[in-house]
Structures are given as C-alpha cells and as structure tokens.
Design a protein around this motif. Structure first.
Motif, PDB file in Angstrom:
ATOM      1  N   ARG A  44     -29.296  46.531   5.978  1.00 48.30           N
ATOM      2  CA  ARG A  44     -30.604  46.173   5.430  1.00 48.30           C
ATOM      3  C   ARG A  44     -30.558  44.795   4.774  1.00 48.30           C
ATOM      4  N   ARG A  45     -29.490  44.540   4.041  1.00 52.40           N
ATOM      5  CA  ARG A  45     -29.331  43.249   3.385  1.00 52.40           C
ATOM      6  C   ARG A  45     -29.266  42.119   4.416  1.00 52.40           C
ATOM      7  N   ALA A  46     -28.539  42.357   5.495  1.00 57.44           N
ATOM      8  CA  ALA A  46     -28.397  41.344   6.548  1.00 57.44           C
ATOM      9  C   ALA A  46     -29.749  41.092   7.221  1.00 57.44           C
ATOM     10  N   LEU A  47     -30.525  42.146   7.347  1.00 57.82           N
ATOM     11  CA  LEU A  47     -31.857  42.028   7.959  1.00 57.82           C
ATOM     12  C   LEU A  47     -32.796  41.238   7.037  1.00 57.82           C
ATOM     13  N   GLU A  48     -32.673  41.469   5.742  1.00 57.10           N
ATOM     14  CA  GLU A  48     -33.489  40.721   4.779  1.00 57.10           C
ATOM     15  C   GLU A  48     -33.146  39.239   4.819  1.00 57.10           C
TER      16      GLU A  48
ATOM     17  N   LEU B  47     -35.343  51.652   8.553  1.00 59.42           N
ATOM     18  CA  LEU B  47     -33.946  51.785   8.127  1.00 59.42           C
ATOM     19  C   LEU B  47     -33.875  52.432   6.738  1.00 59.42           C
ATOM     20  N   GLU B  48     -34.793  52.075   5.876  1.00 61.06           N
ATOM     21  CA  GLU B  48     -34.834  52.677   4.537  1.00 61.06           C
ATOM     22  C   GLU B  48     -35.133  54.172   4.623  1.00 61.06           C
ATOM     23  N   LYS B  49     -35.971  54.524   5.585  1.00 62.40           N
ATOM     24  CA  LYS B  49     -36.296  55.942   5.779  1.00 62.40           C
ATOM     25  C   LYS B  49     -35.013  56.713   6.148  1.00 62.40           C
ATOM     26  N   VAL B  50     -34.187  56.128   6.992  1.00 60.07           N
ATOM     27  CA  VAL B  50     -32.904  56.767   7.338  1.00 60.07           C
ATOM     28  C   VAL B  50     -32.061  56.935   6.077  1.00 60.07           C
ATOM     29  N   ALA B  51     -32.017  55.901   5.259  1.00 59.43           N
ATOM     30  CA  ALA B  51     -31.239  55.978   4.019  1.00 59.43           C
ATOM     31  C   ALA B  51     -31.731  57.127   3.137  1.00 59.43           C
TER      32      ALA B  51
END
Lengths: 88, 88, 88, 88
Positions: A44-48, B47-51
């Motif tokens: 997620r960080r890399a995507l941001e 992706l956050e939803k997966v988390a």
C-alpha cells in the motif's frame, strides 16, 4: 525532483504487483496474519508513492500549463477533489 | 461476518493486481493524470479492504485463542503495532 | 502495554487541541502554507495515536470479555467496521 | 472553488477543537469505545478537510505565482513532500 517517466512509474507498479502476489503466496503458506498485514502495508505504501509521483508530474505539467493559460483554478479544484477521494 | 477464506482473500488480491495492471495500461495509453490517480485510489481501497479482512480473521482466530489462554494482551499489542504501521 | 487510562487519553486529547489552536495561530500570523500543513499532519497523527490506544483498550476489555462469553465475533465485526470508517 | 479565507479555516479548526473536547467528554461519561472511535474519526476527517483547503489555497496562490516565475518545480516538490508526510 526530475520529472518521473512512465517507465519509472510502470516499474514501480510492477513491483507493487509483485508485492501483492507475495501476499497471496504468504496466505498459501499459512504465514502469520501480522506478517501478512505488514506486507500489505508495504504494498500500500509503495502504491501511495506512485500516486504522489503521478500527482507531482501532473502539477509540473498539466496544472502548470493551465495556470499559464489562466485555467489553473479548475485543475487545482480537480486535483484537490481527487486527493480528497484518495484520503478517503 | 462469516470467517473469510484464503480463497476469498486471494481472489480479492488478484483483482487488486488487475487494477494495478490497469493503471500501467492507462499510463501507456496516456490517460489523464486525474483518472490514473482515481484508479490508484480504487486499487488502494481494495487493498485496504483485504487488510481489514485479514485483521478481522486474526481477531476471530489467533487473538481469540490467545485471550482464552491469557495471552491476549501480547497479541493485542502486536495487532495495534501493525495497525499503527498501516496507518503510517 | 499497560492499559491506558482515561487520564492519559484526555491529556493526549488536550495536546491535540493545543496543536489545533496552534494551527489557527499560524494562520493568523500568516505562516507559510507548508508549515501549516505539517502542523496539521502532526495533530492528525497525534489524534490517530489516541484512536489506536482506544482500540487497544477496547480489545483488552470489551472484546476480551465478549470472546470469553462467546460473543466475540459480533464485537470484532463492529470494531472492523469502525476501523473501516477510520481508514476511509 | 472560491479561495478559502483564514476565517473559514479558523471556524473549521474551532469545530475540530469542539469535536475533540467532545471525545474527552465521552471518555468522562464512559461512552462505548466504538462510539468514541467514530467521533475521533469524524474529527480526523474534519481536520483532513482543513488540510485539503490549505493545500488548495497554496496551489492557487504560492504555487501559481512560483510557476509564473519559473520556480514552480521547487514548490511542487515541497508540496509533494508535505503530502507524503501527511499520508504517512
């Protein structure tokens, strides 16, 4: 900061894809949930980071051009709206 | 909420991968930056939803078990630390 | 992590309030936008820390109790939903 | 979007302060953790809105001016760095 190229952005996105495949693999291997979460956080960080680079490029190209032509405010509003969605 | 399966999580991750490949394609096609950003936002959100699902499963399994065995606080601390990284 | 007390949480919240008043003062003094933003970031970060502490306490008290009584899943769902709102 | 004034920003910040005092009060009254969390989420969201407005104003004033003077990239970099901190 030098203008980021599509190639750089795509290489970063390919790495994010790899990280996400890595998360799937961790699930297959029954890795511990917290380690899975931390790997999702890294992806997620890399995507941001990609989003920030796209934003930066947008400001130094489209927004800059629009400002020179007196249409800056419209693009700023648009960017802030997109950022708003990004934050939420 | 029924316990989420690895299959569900992996299907979600595969969709996120697809979204990220979609971002690469948008760059190739010279799509407008704001549309690229909005697509990144969608992938990040998925992706956050997966988390969140992994977190939920973790609480209903490992944390629950640890609590029953009097080791709950260690796992809660660990989860909160992971969340802290996730938030930042 | 020792259980956080209401006093600790309230002291943290009072500091966040102070940071936010600080942002108002920076605006009055015409401080540079980026410095204002960075101060908002600091306040937001401190606020998130309070949220994490509340979550942690919730898990070690209400969720733990609910789990012991077989009602764990309901509270986990509720917490994950609240986290979902927090993330977005 | 019309340029936001300091008065508007300060009124918003005052409301955020009020929300945070509200969280303290909820703790005093022993309100349920999830309701406390949701109130923190609301305050955080309102604070992020202030950040977006400051950013928007910055782009339509300082960044615009800098772009007209050929110093746009420096300010864009600076803004993206600040956003990066904001995101994490």
């Amino acid at each position: 900061m030098a203008q980021v190229t599509n190639e750089d952005l795509k290489a970063r996105l390919a790495r994010v894809e790899g990280q996400i495949r890595g998360v799937s693999k961790m699930l297959d291997e029954g890795k511990y949930c917290i380690d899975v979460l931390d790997q999702i956080t890294a992806a997620r960080r890399a995507l941001e980071k990609v989003a920030l680079l796209v934003m930066s490029r947008h400001m130094n190209s489209c927004v800059k051009k629009a400002m020179a032509e007196g249409r800056g405010e419209t693009l700023t509003d648009e960017l802030v709206q997109s950022l708003d969605k990004f934050l939420r």
